[in-house]
Design an enzyme around this catalytic site. Structure first.
Site, PDB file in Angstrom:
ATOM      1  N   ASP A  53       2.555  -4.632  14.868  1.00  0.00           N
ATOM      2  CA  ASP A  53       3.058  -4.784  13.514  1.00  0.00           C
ATOM      3  C   ASP A  53       3.013  -3.436  12.791  1.00  0.00           C
ATOM      4  O   ASP A  53       1.947  -2.991  12.367  1.00  0.00           O
ATOM      5  CB  ASP A  53       2.198  -5.809  12.749  1.00  0.00           C
ATOM      6  CG  ASP A  53       2.711  -5.978  11.333  1.00  0.00           C
ATOM      7  OD1 ASP A  53       3.879  -6.391  11.177  1.00  0.00           O
ATOM      8  OD2 ASP A  53       1.973  -5.663  10.370  1.00  0.00           O
ATOM      9  N   LYS A  62       8.831  -2.305   8.531  1.00  0.00           N
ATOM     10  CA  LYS A  62       9.092  -2.887   7.206  1.00  0.00           C
ATOM     11  C   LYS A  62       9.668  -1.825   6.284  1.00  0.00           C
ATOM     12  O   LYS A  62       9.249  -0.657   6.344  1.00  0.00           O
ATOM     13  CB  LYS A  62       7.788  -3.415   6.594  1.00  0.00           C
ATOM     14  CG  LYS A  62       6.971  -4.289   7.520  1.00  0.00           C
ATOM     15  CD  LYS A  62       5.744  -4.876   6.832  1.00  0.00           C
ATOM     16  CE  LYS A  62       4.835  -5.551   7.853  1.00  0.00           C
ATOM     17  NZ  LYS A  62       3.897  -4.646   8.523  1.00  0.00           N
ATOM     18  N   HIS A  87       8.974  -5.535   2.954  1.00  0.00           N
ATOM     19  CA  HIS A  87       7.515  -5.531   2.840  1.00  0.00           C
ATOM     20  C   HIS A  87       7.025  -6.323   1.614  1.00  0.00           C
ATOM     21  O   HIS A  87       6.094  -7.109   1.699  1.00  0.00           O
ATOM     22  CB  HIS A  87       7.029  -4.075   2.772  1.00  0.00           C
ATOM     23  CG  HIS A  87       5.664  -3.858   3.316  1.00  0.00           C
ATOM     24  ND1 HIS A  87       5.284  -2.746   4.017  1.00  0.00           N
ATOM     25  CD2 HIS A  87       4.560  -4.633   3.262  1.00  0.00           C
ATOM     26  CE1 HIS A  87       4.024  -2.842   4.375  1.00  0.00           C
ATOM     27  NE2 HIS A  87       3.560  -3.977   3.930  1.00  0.00           N
TER      28      HIS A  87
HETATM   29  N1  LIG Z   1       2.870  -7.553   5.285  1.00  0.00           N
HETATM   30  C1  LIG Z   1       1.883  -7.086   4.545  1.00  0.00           C
HETATM   31  O1  LIG Z   1       2.013  -6.910   3.322  1.00  0.00           O
HETATM   32  C2  LIG Z   1       0.543  -6.809   5.190  1.00  0.00           C
HETATM   33  C3  LIG Z   1      -0.598  -6.716   4.363  1.00  0.00           C
HETATM   34  C4  LIG Z   1      -1.814  -6.454   4.975  1.00  0.00           C
HETATM   35  C5  LIG Z   1      -1.903  -6.299   6.348  1.00  0.00           C
HETATM   36  N2  LIG Z   1      -0.780  -6.374   7.137  1.00  0.00           N
HETATM   37  C6  LIG Z   1      -0.852  -6.222   8.601  1.00  0.00           C
HETATM   38  O2  LIG Z   1      -1.903  -7.045   9.086  1.00  0.00           O
HETATM   39  C7  LIG Z   1      -2.787  -6.272   9.885  1.00  0.00           C
HETATM   40  C8  LIG Z   1      -4.187  -6.859   9.850  1.00  0.00           C
HETATM   41  O3  LIG Z   1      -4.712  -6.877   8.522  1.00  0.00           O
HETATM   42  P1  LIG Z   1      -6.034  -6.096   8.133  1.00  0.00           P
HETATM   43  O4  LIG Z   1      -6.202  -4.923   9.015  1.00  0.00           O
HETATM   44  O5  LIG Z   1      -6.003  -5.870   6.669  1.00  0.00           O
HETATM   45  O6  LIG Z   1      -7.154  -7.192   8.340  1.00  0.00           O
HETATM   46  P2  LIG Z   1      -7.909  -7.919   9.569  1.00  0.00           P
HETATM   47  O7  LIG Z   1      -7.153  -7.759  10.827  1.00  0.00           O
HETATM   48  O8  LIG Z   1      -8.218  -9.263   9.059  1.00  0.00           O
HETATM   49  O9  LIG Z   1      -9.272  -7.119   9.620  1.00  0.00           O
HETATM   50  C9  LIG Z   1      -9.389  -5.889  10.304  1.00  0.00           C
HETATM   51  C10 LIG Z   1     -10.858  -5.520  10.451  1.00  0.00           C
HETATM   52  O10 LIG Z   1     -11.566  -6.589  11.093  1.00  0.00           O
HETATM   53  C11 LIG Z   1     -12.565  -6.075  11.930  1.00  0.00           C
HETATM   54  N3  LIG Z   1     -12.421  -6.659  13.282  1.00  0.00           N
HETATM   55  C12 LIG Z   1     -11.291  -6.744  14.041  1.00  0.00           C
HETATM   56  N4  LIG Z   1     -11.548  -7.363  15.204  1.00  0.00           N
HETATM   57  C13 LIG Z   1     -12.870  -7.660  15.198  1.00  0.00           C
HETATM   58  C14 LIG Z   1     -13.736  -8.290  16.131  1.00  0.00           C
HETATM   59  N5  LIG Z   1     -13.298  -8.769  17.304  1.00  0.00           N
HETATM   60  N6  LIG Z   1     -15.044  -8.403  15.792  1.00  0.00           N
HETATM   61  C15 LIG Z   1     -15.498  -7.946  14.607  1.00  0.00           C
HETATM   62  N7  LIG Z   1     -14.734  -7.343  13.686  1.00  0.00           N
HETATM   63  C16 LIG Z   1     -13.425  -7.212  13.978  1.00  0.00           C
HETATM   64  C17 LIG Z   1     -12.373  -4.573  12.007  1.00  0.00           C
HETATM   65  O11 LIG Z   1     -13.422  -3.964  11.276  1.00  0.00           O
HETATM   66  P3  LIG Z   1     -14.154  -2.635  11.883  1.00  0.00           P
HETATM   67  O12 LIG Z   1     -13.110  -1.586  11.875  1.00  0.00           O
HETATM   68  O13 LIG Z   1     -15.279  -2.376  10.939  1.00  0.00           O
HETATM   69  O14 LIG Z   1     -14.614  -3.018  13.259  1.00  0.00           O
HETATM   70  C18 LIG Z   1     -11.044  -4.312  11.340  1.00  0.00           C
HETATM   71  O15 LIG Z   1     -11.005  -3.119  10.573  1.00  0.00           O
HETATM   72  C19 LIG Z   1      -2.653  -4.856   9.319  1.00  0.00           C
HETATM   73  O16 LIG Z   1      -3.135  -3.871  10.196  1.00  0.00           O
HETATM   74  C20 LIG Z   1      -1.165  -4.799   9.065  1.00  0.00           C
HETATM   75  O17 LIG Z   1      -0.476  -4.518  10.283  1.00  0.00           O
HETATM   76  C21 LIG Z   1       0.443  -6.660   6.569  1.00  0.00           C
END
Ligand SMILES: NC(=O)c1ccc[n+]([C@@H]2O[C@H](COP(=O)([O-])OP(=O)(O)OC[C@H]3O[C@@H](n4cnc5c(N)ncnc54)[C@H](OP(=O)(O)O)[C@@H]3O)[C@@H](O)[C@H]2O)c1
Length: 333
Positions: free
Chosen positions: A48, A82, A115
C-alpha cells in the site's frame, strides 16, 4: 508463503493481507523500502503506497529489482498508490499518477486511490491545530471532478482499479451516483477499537472491498495524532485475553480478526519478525466464532486518524469531517 486472494467486483484479485508503507516520522524511505524487499521474500504481494509517504522512488527500485531478478512476477504484485490532496485540480490527477508510475517504476498501478475526498492540504508535520485558509468541506460535484480524472486513468490503461479513502456513508451516498466506474476498494480505518460496522457493511453491500488501515491501531503514530481518550487496540482486555489464551501478540489477534471479518488489513512494520508473523496470521489458526463475537461486541467506536489538520476555518472540530449525524458537514460544520 502463498497468501489467499480475494476477487474484486471488477474481476481483479487482491491478497487478503498487504503491507503498509507509511513510515511517518519514525522510519525513513530506505528502511521502508528494505521492509518491502523483505516483505516480498516473506510472501507479501500487496503493498500500500502513496505519493505523500515520500518513499515511492526507493520502493520502486525494490519492486523493479524483484521483478527483473525473477523473485516475483509483476502480475502477482498488487501495488496501490494514492493521489494527494494538493493534486485534485484539472489535469493534476494524471500528473500525480504519472509521477507515482515513474517513481514506482511500473507501467500500471493496480489500485489508485483518492487519498482524501477534498483538496485540503496541510504542510507535512504541521501542528495538529493549524488550519489552512484554503481548506473547505466536501462537495460531491467537486469530488466528481476528481473521480472523472481517476476514471480516465482506467480508460488509458494506467491503472487497473480505482478506489476512495477516508469516506463516510453520507459522502458515498452523494458520490457513488456520480461514478461511471465504481470504486473497487475503499480504504478506511479498521481495528478492534474502531470497527465502523455501518461503513463496512455499506461497502460490502455495494460490492466494494474494504481495505483496513491502522489494523493494529497504529500504536506508533506520532504524538501529535494522539488524544487522551484514544483506545489502543492491542491493550483492549478482550484482545489481550484472546492473545494470552493463544500465546500470541495482540497484534496477531487484530489481524486474524480483520482477515476473518473480510477486510484486507495492511499492517506496517519494518521489523522482519513482525511482518513475518503478520503474514502468517492469514493461513494459521483462524479465530473461532466465539472469539469473533467477543471482538465484535468490544467495539469502542474510537477513531484514531481524526484528520483535524484538514478542517476548514469555522469547523467546530474533527468530527465535522466524519458526518457522524448522517449529514455531510458544510461551512457551518
Ligand atoms: N488511506 C489512508 O488515509 C491511510 C491512513 C493511515 C494508514 N494507511 C496505510 O495503512 C498502513 C498501516 O497503518 P499504520 O502504520 O498507521 O498502523 P498499524 O499497521 O496499525 O500499526 C503499525 C505499528 O504496529 C506495530 N506492529 C506491527 N506489526 C506488529 C507485530 N506483529 N507485533 C507487534 N507490533 C506490531 C509496529 O510498531 P513498532 O514499529 O514499534 O514495532 C508498527 O509501527 C500504513 O502504513 C499505510 O500504508 C492509510
Amino acid at each position: 508463503m502463498a497468501v489467499p486472494v480475494k476477487e474484486l467486483a471488477n474481476g481483479a484479485t487482491i491478497p487478503c493481507i498487504g503491507m503498509g508503507t507509511f513510515g511517518s516520522d519514525r522510519f525513513d524511505a530506505g528502511q521502508v523500502a528494505a521492509a518491502v524487499e523483505g516483505g516480498i521474500e516473506a510472501g507479501y504481494r500487496l503493498f500500500d503506497c502513496a505519493s505523500v509517504y515520500g518513499n515511492e522512488a526507493l520502493i520502486g527500485g525494490v519492486l523493479e529489482k524483484a521483478v527483473t531478478g525473477g523473485k516475483v512476477k509483476r502480475g502477482e504484485l498488487v501495488i496501490t498508490s494514492k493521489v494527494w490532496n494538493d493534486m485534485h485540480g484539472s489535469g493534476d490527477v494524471l500528473l500525480s499518477c504519472a509521477r507515482s508510475l515513474k517513481d514506482l517504476k511500473l507501467d500500471y498501478i493496480d489500485i489508485f486511490f483518492v487519498h482524501w475526498p477534498f483538496p485540503n492540504y496541510h504542510a507535512p508535520g504541521c501542528d495538529g491545530d493549524s488550519r489552512n485558509p484554503a481548506s473547505r468541506p466536501f462537495f460531491a460535484e467537486e469530488f466528481a471532478g476528481v473521480w472523472r480524472q481517476m476514471e480516465r486513468l482506467v480508460d488509458m490503461g494506467l491503472v487497473r482499479s480505482i478506489g476512495m479513502s477516508n469516506m463516510t456513508v453520507p459522502k458515498l451516498e452523494a458520490a457513488l451516483p456520480l461514478c461511471r466506474i465504481m470504486p473497487a476498494a475503499i480504504e478506511m480505518e479498521l481495528h478492534p477499537a474502531f470497527q465502523q460496522p455501518g461503513l463496512f457493511g455499506y461497502c460490502v453491500g455495494k460490492g466494494i472491498q474494504p481495505i483496513g488501515f491502522c489494523p493494529i491501531g497504529s500504536p506508533t503514530r506520532p504524538e501529535r495524532d494522539k488524544t487522551p481518550d484514544d483506545v489502543a487496540a492491542t491493550e483492549m482486555p478482550e484482545i489481550m485475553e484472546i492473545a494470552g489464551a493463544r500465546g500470541v501478540h495482540p497484534a496477531v489477534v487484530c489481524l486474524k480478526w480483520a482477515v476473518r471479518r473480510g477486510q484486507v488489513p495492511i499492517p506496517f512494520s519494518v521489523y522482519r519478525a513482525e511482518y513475518e508473523s503478520n503474514i502468517k496470521c492469514v493461513s494459521e489458526d483462524p479465530l473461532t466464532d466465539e472469539e469473533m463475537r467477543k471482538i465484535s461486541a468490544a467495539d469502542r467506536n474510537c477513531r484514531l486518524i481524526k484528520g483535524q489538520v484538514f478542517l476548514w476555518e469555522g469547523a467546530a472540530n474533527w468530527r465535522a469531517l466524519w458526518d457522524e449525524d448522517g449529514v455531510i458537514a458544510g461551512w457551518e460544520g
